[in-house]
Scaffold this motif. Structure first.
Motif, PDB file in Angstrom:
ATOM      1  N   MET A  29      13.648   6.691  -8.977  1.00  0.00           N
ATOM      2  CA  MET A  29      13.791   7.449  -7.728  1.00  0.00           C
ATOM      3  C   MET A  29      12.697   8.502  -7.605  1.00  0.00           C
ATOM      4  O   MET A  29      12.093   8.667  -6.532  1.00  0.00           O
ATOM      5  CB  MET A  29      15.172   8.100  -7.672  1.00  0.00           C
ATOM      6  N   ALA A  30      12.422   9.213  -8.686  1.00  0.00           N
ATOM      7  CA  ALA A  30      11.363  10.219  -8.645  1.00  0.00           C
ATOM      8  C   ALA A  30      10.010   9.580  -8.346  1.00  0.00           C
ATOM      9  O   ALA A  30       9.197  10.132  -7.593  1.00  0.00           O
ATOM     10  CB  ALA A  30      11.315  10.981  -9.972  1.00  0.00           C
ATOM     11  N   ALA A  31       9.769   8.400  -8.915  1.00  0.00           N
ATOM     12  CA  ALA A  31       8.508   7.697  -8.679  1.00  0.00           C
ATOM     13  C   ALA A  31       8.374   7.277  -7.217  1.00  0.00           C
ATOM     14  O   ALA A  31       7.298   7.393  -6.615  1.00  0.00           O
ATOM     15  CB  ALA A  31       8.406   6.483  -9.593  1.00  0.00           C
ATOM     16  N   VAL A  32       9.476   6.794  -6.629  1.00  0.00           N
ATOM     17  CA  VAL A  32       9.458   6.404  -5.210  1.00  0.00           C
ATOM     18  C   VAL A  32       9.173   7.616  -4.331  1.00  0.00           C
ATOM     19  O   VAL A  32       8.356   7.555  -3.393  1.00  0.00           O
ATOM     20  CB  VAL A  32      10.807   5.758  -4.819  1.00  0.00           C
ATOM     21  N   LEU A  33       9.833   8.719  -4.622  1.00  0.00           N
ATOM     22  CA  LEU A  33       9.647   9.928  -3.824  1.00  0.00           C
ATOM     23  C   LEU A  33       8.227  10.463  -3.940  1.00  0.00           C
ATOM     24  O   LEU A  33       7.615  10.876  -2.948  1.00  0.00           O
ATOM     25  CB  LEU A  33      10.658  10.992  -4.260  1.00  0.00           C
ATOM     26  N   LYS A  34       7.685  10.440  -5.137  1.00  0.00           N
ATOM     27  CA  LYS A  34       6.335  10.958  -5.339  1.00  0.00           C
ATOM     28  C   LYS A  34       5.286  10.063  -4.665  1.00  0.00           C
ATOM     29  O   LYS A  34       4.370  10.557  -3.997  1.00  0.00           O
ATOM     30  CB  LYS A  34       6.055  11.073  -6.847  1.00  0.00           C
ATOM     31  N   LYS A  35       5.437   8.747  -4.815  1.00  0.00           N
ATOM     32  CA  LYS A  35       4.475   7.822  -4.214  1.00  0.00           C
ATOM     33  C   LYS A  35       4.498   7.907  -2.693  1.00  0.00           C
ATOM     34  O   LYS A  35       3.441   7.983  -2.043  1.00  0.00           O
ATOM     35  CB  LYS A  35       4.798   6.392  -4.659  1.00  0.00           C
ATOM     36  N   SER A  36       5.693   7.924  -2.102  1.00  0.00           N
ATOM     37  CA  SER A  36       5.793   7.987  -0.647  1.00  0.00           C
ATOM     38  C   SER A  36       5.365   9.358  -0.114  1.00  0.00           C
ATOM     39  O   SER A  36       4.832   9.465   0.999  1.00  0.00           O
ATOM     40  CB  SER A  36       7.219   7.656  -0.196  1.00  0.00           C
ATOM     41  N   LEU A  37       5.569  10.420  -0.917  1.00  0.00           N
ATOM     42  CA  LEU A  37       5.087  11.743  -0.522  1.00  0.00           C
ATOM     43  C   LEU A  37       3.567  11.741  -0.419  1.00  0.00           C
ATOM     44  O   LEU A  37       2.997  12.265   0.553  1.00  0.00           O
ATOM     45  CB  LEU A  37       5.560  12.792  -1.533  1.00  0.00           C
ATOM     46  N   ALA A  38       2.898  11.148  -1.393  1.00  0.00           N
ATOM     47  CA  ALA A  38       1.439  11.064  -1.347  1.00  0.00           C
ATOM     48  C   ALA A  38       0.965  10.278  -0.127  1.00  0.00           C
ATOM     49  O   ALA A  38      -0.089  10.587   0.462  1.00  0.00           O
ATOM     50  CB  ALA A  38       0.914  10.415  -2.630  1.00  0.00           C
ATOM     51  N   GLN A  39       1.746   9.291   0.278  1.00  0.00           N
ATOM     52  CA  GLN A  39       1.370   8.482   1.441  1.00  0.00           C
ATOM     53  C   GLN A  39       1.613   9.226   2.748  1.00  0.00           C
ATOM     54  O   GLN A  39       0.786   9.188   3.660  1.00  0.00           O
ATOM     55  CB  GLN A  39       2.158   7.162   1.417  1.00  0.00           C
ATOM     56  N   VAL A  40       2.743   9.934   2.860  1.00  0.00           N
ATOM     57  CA  VAL A  40       3.047  10.610   4.121  1.00  0.00           C
ATOM     58  C   VAL A  40       2.142  11.809   4.349  1.00  0.00           C
ATOM     59  O   VAL A  40       1.889  12.208   5.498  1.00  0.00           O
ATOM     60  CB  VAL A  40       4.541  11.014   4.167  1.00  0.00           C
ATOM     61  N   LEU A  41       1.609  12.388   3.271  1.00  0.00           N
ATOM     62  CA  LEU A  41       0.703  13.528   3.424  1.00  0.00           C
ATOM     63  C   LEU A  41      -0.612  13.139   4.105  1.00  0.00           C
ATOM     64  O   LEU A  41      -1.323  14.004   4.612  1.00  0.00           O
ATOM     65  CB  LEU A  41       0.421  14.168   2.065  1.00  0.00           C
ATOM     66  N   VAL A  42      -0.924  11.859   4.129  1.00  0.00           N
ATOM     67  CA  VAL A  42      -2.099  11.400   4.876  1.00  0.00           C
ATOM     68  C   VAL A  42      -1.936  11.754   6.348  1.00  0.00           C
ATOM     69  O   VAL A  42      -2.899  12.128   7.035  1.00  0.00           O
ATOM     70  CB  VAL A  42      -2.294   9.883   4.706  1.00  0.00           C
ATOM     71  N   TYR A  43      -0.717  11.666   6.852  1.00  0.00           N
ATOM     72  CA  TYR A  43      -0.437  11.935   8.263  1.00  0.00           C
ATOM     73  C   TYR A  43      -0.092  13.404   8.508  1.00  0.00           C
ATOM     74  O   TYR A  43      -0.290  13.912   9.612  1.00  0.00           O
ATOM     75  CB  TYR A  43       0.724  11.055   8.740  1.00  0.00           C
TER      76      TYR A  43
END
Length: 445
Positions: free
Chosen positions: A58-72
């Motif tokens: 769960m932490a890995a999913v949250l961290k990976k998607s956080l890095a992706q959403v910060l692009v926007y």
């Protein structure tokens, strides 16, 4: 066990930056952003036992998607820096978000949400450190998960934070973002020449000293729930002459009147109501502000003596609340406010209701959280079982945020940050309305 005595162990601290390179650039504050002092607000949401996903996954999913959403949402990965005039601006340099993965030796059912100062503040909802956004993901003893986020209010209001959170959840589930943010500061350019209205001098004042975020010496946080039939009853009692008051107007009137109920009749009680200008300024398809990222808020307030509020029927108090909101619920108000800030720059200003007079009995600001998208925050293991704002902003002006309850039955959850004696007063005078949030109500048994 004391509800706030459980230990929290830090498993890992890191900085999460946008996954793609971001061209470094400056994002100026709009004139409406400049009305916000250095304050930080928290949002948290939690999930009961998640058996099919490990904590590390769960932490890995949250961290990976956080890095992706910060692009926007590049501003959240930046930092606030003073410009040559001493005003804050956002440097979008992909510094990153402060991200902590922790473990709390407590079961979800034993966390006391009624008293978040003890159980949540700086334990599960992180303190602001350096970034515009601070995130803490905490595994719970029962297999549940707690996510706490702290936002710099100068960069974003609750609408912007909600937009970010739903986009983060969309990306975590490999879905397209429903609403891409817009950073068009030109939408809030002042008119030439500026046309500020003198009435704004009664609502806003020079900022002499910023409040200290997280000051717990003066005010206390508690979370209540209000049953839907009580909200309907207040709305019925507040409405008359063929006009139906909104639920937030009715609730605010009742809160205001109850705070005055035990005070010296000569004391003043102030009520501010946060008005979102998006619907007022973006009234057609070409200027829709639904996707605008930043602050689009005004805080009109009304003041009355405790004696006047004690003697008035609720419907008369609700009329006063409605009239207060109406002063700011127009495009002209927000255009004049933008101009009012412009003619005073670079001097900082703030809503007057935050400048509580020592002679006042109380001053409180109500902000509607009815659009809090708790049910949409599904990162791949289902929506949260509960979520709330947490905003211990310091100073002496109280803060109240009603939001949808977790059961989808029309109940409200209400975060309140007031003097302890005022919270005790509300519970004593209106226990049928303000019910302490309990694990039984949340169904966390």
């Amino acid at each position: 066990m004391d509800s706030g005595a459980f230990p929290v162990t830090i498993k890992r601290r890191e900085v999460v930056a946008a996954v793609l390179p971001v061209q470094e650039h400056w994002l100026p504050m709009s004139n409406l952003d400049l009305l916000l002092p250095p304050l930080h607000f928290g949002i948290f949401f939690c999930y009961k036992n998640i058996e099919r996903v490990s904590p590390e996954s769960m932490a890995a999913v949250l961290k990976k998607s956080l890095a992706q959403v910060l692009v926007y949402f590049a501003p959240f990965a930046g930092e606030i820096v003073a410009n040559g005039q001493g005003e804050p601006e956002i440097l979008c340099n992909n510094r990153g978000v402060d991200f902590t993965h922790a473990y709390a030796d407590v079961e979800l059912k034993h966390i006391d949400f009624y008293k978040p100062d003890l159980s949540l503040h700086a334990k599960l909802v992180p303190l602001h450190m350096h970034a515009l956004l601070t995130v803490q993901v905490t595994d719970l003893k029962c297999g549940g998960l707690f996510i706490g986020c702290t936002f710099d209010h100068r960069a974003a209001d609750a609408h912007s934070a909600n937009m970010f959170l739903t986009a983060w959840a969309d990306i975590a589930r490999s879905n397209p973002i429903k609403l891409l943010p817009s950073f068009r500061r030109s939408l809030f350019n002042p008119r030439r020449p500026p046309q500020p209205h003198k009435s704004l001098d009664e609502l806003y004042a020079p900022l002499l000293q910023p409040p200290t975020a997280g000051n717990h010496c003066l005010l206390t946080s508690r979370i209540y729930y209000v049953q839907s039939d009580e909200i309907d009853r207040l709305q019925s009692q507040s409405s008359h002459k063929g006009t139906r008051k909104s639920k937030i107007e009715s609730f605010s009137a009742f809160l205001w009147q109850t705070l005055a109920s035990a005070a010296d009749g000569s004391k003043a009680v102030k009520l501010g109501v946060v008005v979102d200008g998006r619907a007022r300024l973006g009234n057609n398809k070409t200027t829709s502000l639904e996707s605008y990222f930043g602050n689009v808020l005004s805080v009109p307030y009304v003041e009355a003596s405790a004696g006047e509020l004690q003697a008035a029927p609720l419907k008369a108090v609700a009329d006063m609340v409605s009239a207060c909101i109406a002063t700011a619920a127009t495009a002209q108000h927000f255009l004049a406010l933008i101009d009012w800030v412009e003619v005073r720059r670079p001097k900082a200003a703030v809503a007057r209701v935050y400048c509580k007079d020592e002679r006042d009995e109380a001053a409180v600001v109500v902000s509607s959280g009815q659009r809090f998208p708790v049910r949409m925050l599904d990162f791949g293991w289902g929506g949260p079982d509960f979520g709330s704002y947490h905003f211990p902003w310091g100073g002496e002006t109280g803060y109240v945020m009603p939001m949808p309850g977790p059961h989808g039955n029309g109940d409200w959850v209400v975060y309140m940050h007031l003097k302890e004696r005022h919270l005790d007063l509300l519970e004593a005078r209106a226990p049928h309305v303000f019910r302490p949030l309990s694990r039984n109500y949340l169904k966390f048994e």
